[in-house]
Design a protein around this motif. Structure first.
Motif, PDB file in Angstrom:
ATOM      1  N   ALA A  64       1.107  65.307  70.848  1.00 51.48           N
ATOM      2  CA  ALA A  64       1.592  64.038  71.432  1.00 51.48           C
ATOM      3  C   ALA A  64       2.922  63.842  71.045  1.00 51.48           C
ATOM      4  CB  ALA A  64       0.572  63.025  70.985  1.00 51.48           C
ATOM      5  N   ASP A  65       3.759  62.894  71.735  1.00 48.68           N
ATOM      6  CA  ASP A  65       4.910  62.170  71.359  1.00 48.68           C
ATOM      7  C   ASP A  65       4.309  60.789  70.858  1.00 48.68           C
ATOM      8  OD1 ASP A  65       6.334  64.382  71.872  1.00 48.68           O
ATOM      9  OD2 ASP A  65       7.419  63.458  73.735  1.00 48.68           O
ATOM     10  N   THR A  66       4.761  60.312  69.668  1.00 50.19           N
ATOM     11  CA  THR A  66       4.441  59.059  69.200  1.00 50.19           C
ATOM     12  C   THR A  66       5.619  58.156  68.968  1.00 50.19           C
ATOM     13  OG1 THR A  66       2.390  59.984  68.266  1.00 50.19           O
ATOM     14  CG2 THR A  66       3.003  57.751  67.598  1.00 50.19           C
ATOM     15  N   PHE A  67       5.811  57.132  69.285  1.00 48.85           N
ATOM     16  CA  PHE A  67       7.067  56.033  69.077  1.00 48.85           C
ATOM     17  C   PHE A  67       6.302  55.006  68.405  1.00 48.85           C
ATOM     18  CE2 PHE A  67       7.507  58.385  73.144  1.00 48.85           C
ATOM     19  CZ  PHE A  67       8.906  58.937  73.021  1.00 48.85           C
ATOM     20  N   ALA A 117       0.264  56.782  78.851  1.00 50.84           N
ATOM     21  CA  ALA A 117       0.448  56.432  77.499  1.00 50.84           C
ATOM     22  C   ALA A 117      -0.213  55.490  76.773  1.00 50.84           C
ATOM     23  CB  ALA A 117       2.103  55.919  77.151  1.00 50.84           C
ATOM     24  N   LYS A 118      -0.474  55.550  75.447  1.00 51.13           N
ATOM     25  CA  LYS A 118      -1.646  54.523  74.763  1.00 51.13           C
ATOM     26  C   LYS A 118      -0.744  53.646  74.062  1.00 51.13           C
ATOM     27  CE  LYS A 118      -5.387  56.850  76.423  1.00 51.13           C
ATOM     28  NZ  LYS A 118      -5.406  56.570  77.806  1.00 51.13           N
ATOM     29  N   ILE A 128       3.230  53.510  70.422  1.00 52.39           N
ATOM     30  CA  ILE A 128       3.077  54.073  71.858  1.00 52.39           C
ATOM     31  C   ILE A 128       2.750  55.697  71.660  1.00 52.39           C
ATOM     32  CG2 ILE A 128       4.045  54.544  74.067  1.00 52.39           C
ATOM     33  CD1 ILE A 128       5.963  52.290  73.555  1.00 52.39           C
ATOM     34  N   THR A 129       1.856  56.328  72.136  1.00 55.38           N
ATOM     35  CA  THR A 129       1.444  57.548  71.964  1.00 55.38           C
ATOM     36  C   THR A 129       1.207  58.293  73.286  1.00 55.38           C
ATOM     37  OG1 THR A 129       0.139  57.161  70.150  1.00 55.38           O
ATOM     38  CG2 THR A 129      -0.266  59.320  71.042  1.00 55.38           C
ATOM     39  N   VAL A 130       2.021  59.328  73.686  1.00 55.09           N
ATOM     40  CA  VAL A 130       2.125  59.893  74.856  1.00 55.09           C
ATOM     41  C   VAL A 130       1.378  61.255  74.616  1.00 55.09           C
ATOM     42  CG1 VAL A 130       3.459  60.610  76.701  1.00 55.09           C
ATOM     43  CG2 VAL A 130       4.048  58.515  75.335  1.00 55.09           C
TER      44      VAL A 130
END
Length: 146
Positions: A64-67, A117-118, A128-130
């Protein structure tokens, strides 16, 4: 008469030219460049003079990508996150303190499934988790050789 050769030519000006100051023009250009850099860093534009980029941190993994976006003092209902294109999320958040209103604005890019996205907001931190895009299902069948 001697041949003047610039020794220190930082702004493209002749250091021996004391007439119309080329050096002053260089400093004006430098000032304009600094203003543009500050404007870009704070997301300022003519319509929203108090807009700025929030502090953020990004983690990119295969899963995942997490912001992590810091939005101190912003209420959950004052945050808007929209999908903008195939790989971009646009975020706008507004903080109101007394008569002062500050707008945070940024765009986040990911090559993962941005449309699903979550988002989680807690104590001034928006996470934000994608996740990755689902893999296309392919029908695999064995062929007989005759």
């Amino acid at each position: 008469m001697y041949n003047r050769m610039p020794v220190f030519n930082i702004f493209g000006a002749d250091p021996f030219d004391f007439g119309e100051s080329n050096i002053a023009n260089g400093f004006c250009n430098l000032g304009n460049e600094l203003q543009n850099m500050v404007k870009a860093m704070t997301c300022e534009d003519d319509q929203k003079p108090h807009a700025r980029r929030p502090n953020l941190r990004a983690e990119h993994t295969d899963e995942a990508d997490t912001f992590y976006v810091e939005l101190p003092g912003v209420k959950k209902e004052d945050i808007s996150v929209v999908v903008s294109g195939e790989y971009t999320l646009a975020l706008v958040a507004t903080r109101k303190v007394g008569n002062t209103e500050t707008t945070f604005r940024t765009e986040l890019a990911s090559d993962k499934d941005i449309g699903n996205a979550k988002l989680k907001y807690e104590d001034g931190l928006l996470t934000i988790t994608v996740a990755p895009k689902p893999k296309a299902v392919s029908d695999v069948k064995k062929l007989q050789i005759q």
